[in-house]
Design a protein around this motif. Structure first.
Motif, short mmCIF file in Angstrom:
data_model
loop_
_atom_site.label_atom_id
_atom_site.label_comp_id
_atom_site.label_asym_id
_atom_site.label_seq_id
_atom_site.Cartn_x
_atom_site.Cartn_y
_atom_site.Cartn_z
N PRO A 4 -9.09 -29.74 -3.01
CA PRO A 4 -7.80 -29.26 -3.49
C PRO A 4 -7.32 -28.07 -2.66
N HIS A 5 -6.02 -27.88 -2.64
CA HIS A 5 -5.45 -26.73 -1.95
C HIS A 5 -5.98 -25.47 -2.62
N PRO A 6 -6.36 -24.46 -1.83
CA PRO A 6 -6.92 -23.23 -2.42
C PRO A 6 -6.02 -22.58 -3.47
N ALA A 7 -4.72 -22.61 -3.27
CA ALA A 7 -3.81 -21.99 -4.25
C ALA A 7 -3.87 -22.74 -5.58
N VAL A 8 -3.94 -24.05 -5.52
CA VAL A 8 -4.03 -24.86 -6.74
C VAL A 8 -5.37 -24.61 -7.43
N LEU A 9 -6.43 -24.63 -6.66
CA LEU A 9 -7.76 -24.40 -7.22
C LEU A 9 -7.86 -23.01 -7.83
N ARG A 10 -7.32 -22.02 -7.14
CA ARG A 10 -7.35 -20.64 -7.64
C ARG A 10 -6.60 -20.55 -8.98
N ARG A 11 -5.46 -21.21 -9.08
CA ARG A 11 -4.68 -21.20 -10.31
C ARG A 11 -5.44 -21.87 -11.45
N LEU A 12 -6.09 -23.00 -11.16
CA LEU A 12 -6.88 -23.71 -12.18
C LEU A 12 -8.03 -22.85 -12.69
N VAL A 13 -8.76 -22.23 -11.76
CA VAL A 13 -9.90 -21.39 -12.13
C VAL A 13 -9.43 -20.21 -12.97
N ASN A 14 -8.38 -19.54 -12.53
CA ASN A 14 -7.87 -18.39 -13.27
C ASN A 14 -7.43 -18.77 -14.67
N GLU A 15 -6.67 -19.85 -14.77
CA GLU A 15 -6.20 -20.27 -16.09
C GLU A 15 -7.36 -20.66 -16.99
N TYR A 16 -8.34 -21.39 -16.44
CA TYR A 16 -9.49 -21.79 -17.25
C TYR A 16 -10.25 -20.57 -17.74
N LEU A 42 -10.83 -29.42 -13.23
CA LEU A 42 -11.75 -28.70 -12.35
C LEU A 42 -12.91 -29.59 -11.92
N CYS A 43 -13.44 -30.36 -12.85
CA CYS A 43 -14.55 -31.26 -12.51
C CYS A 43 -14.11 -32.32 -11.50
N VAL A 44 -12.96 -32.92 -11.73
CA VAL A 44 -12.46 -33.93 -10.81
C VAL A 44 -12.17 -33.31 -9.44
N SER A 45 -11.57 -32.13 -9.45
CA SER A 45 -11.20 -31.47 -8.20
C SER A 45 -12.40 -31.07 -7.35
N THR A 46 -13.51 -30.78 -8.00
CA THR A 46 -14.71 -30.32 -7.27
C THR A 46 -15.78 -31.40 -7.15
N GLY A 47 -15.55 -32.55 -7.73
CA GLY A 47 -16.53 -33.64 -7.65
C GLY A 47 -17.77 -33.38 -8.46
N THR A 48 -17.63 -32.69 -9.58
CA THR A 48 -18.77 -32.37 -10.44
C THR A 48 -18.55 -32.99 -11.82
N ARG A 49 -19.58 -32.90 -12.66
CA ARG A 49 -19.49 -33.46 -14.02
C ARG A 49 -19.59 -32.41 -15.10
N ASP A 50 -19.86 -31.19 -14.72
CA ASP A 50 -20.04 -30.10 -15.68
C ASP A 50 -19.11 -28.96 -15.29
N VAL A 51 -18.41 -28.40 -16.27
CA VAL A 51 -17.41 -27.37 -15.95
C VAL A 51 -18.06 -26.11 -15.36
N HIS A 59 -15.57 -21.42 -6.98
CA HIS A 59 -15.71 -20.04 -6.49
C HIS A 59 -16.27 -20.01 -5.07
N GLN A 60 -17.20 -20.91 -4.76
CA GLN A 60 -17.74 -20.99 -3.40
C GLN A 60 -16.66 -21.39 -2.41
N TRP A 61 -15.88 -22.41 -2.77
CA TRP A 61 -14.81 -22.87 -1.89
C TRP A 61 -13.76 -21.77 -1.69
N LEU A 62 -13.41 -21.10 -2.78
CA LEU A 62 -12.39 -20.06 -2.68
C LEU A 62 -12.86 -18.86 -1.86
N ALA A 63 -14.16 -18.61 -1.88
CA ALA A 63 -14.71 -17.50 -1.09
C ALA A 63 -14.57 -17.75 0.41
N THR A 64 -14.56 -19.01 0.80
CA THR A 64 -14.44 -19.35 2.22
C THR A 64 -13.04 -19.80 2.61
N ALA A 65 -12.14 -19.89 1.64
CA ALA A 65 -10.77 -20.33 1.91
C ALA A 65 -9.99 -19.21 2.62
#
Length: 88
Positions: A4-16, A42-51, A59-65
């Motif tokens: 996902p685009h970092p801005a979208v991911l950042r918004r999702l994480v913050n809102e969650y 968030l799970c779909v966007s990161t390819g995981t099954r647990d929030v 957070h790892q992706w955003l740290a390197t974005a």
């Protein structure tokens, strides 16, 4: 895997995180539908099954974005046009 685009991911994480903290503070037995939707996205966007894992990955992706780019507003465009000298 698509990322996902970092801005979208950042918004999702913050809102969650904000909504999750609000639900925890109010000690609601049933979290809101929006919280479930955010967790799923968030799970779909990161390819995981647990929030929790999704948040770790996000957070790892955003740290390197790259740093967020300042949005250009219509007023910024107008200011730039006015500051540009006219050709003679």
């Amino acid at each position: 895997m698509l990322m996902p685009h970092p801005a979208v991911l950042r918004r999702l994480v913050n809102e969650y995180e904000v909504l999750s903290a609000a639900v925890a503070a109010s000690e609601q037995a049933d979290p809101s539908t929006r919280l479930h939707d955010l967790a799923y996205t968030l799970c779909v966007s990161t390819g995981t099954r647990d929030v929790e894992r999704a948040l770790e990955v996000a957070h790892q992706w955003l740290a390197t974005a790259p740093a967020p780019v300042r949005e250009i507003t219509p007023s910024t465009v107008i200011e730039r046009r006015m500051a540009t000298p006219e050709p003679a």
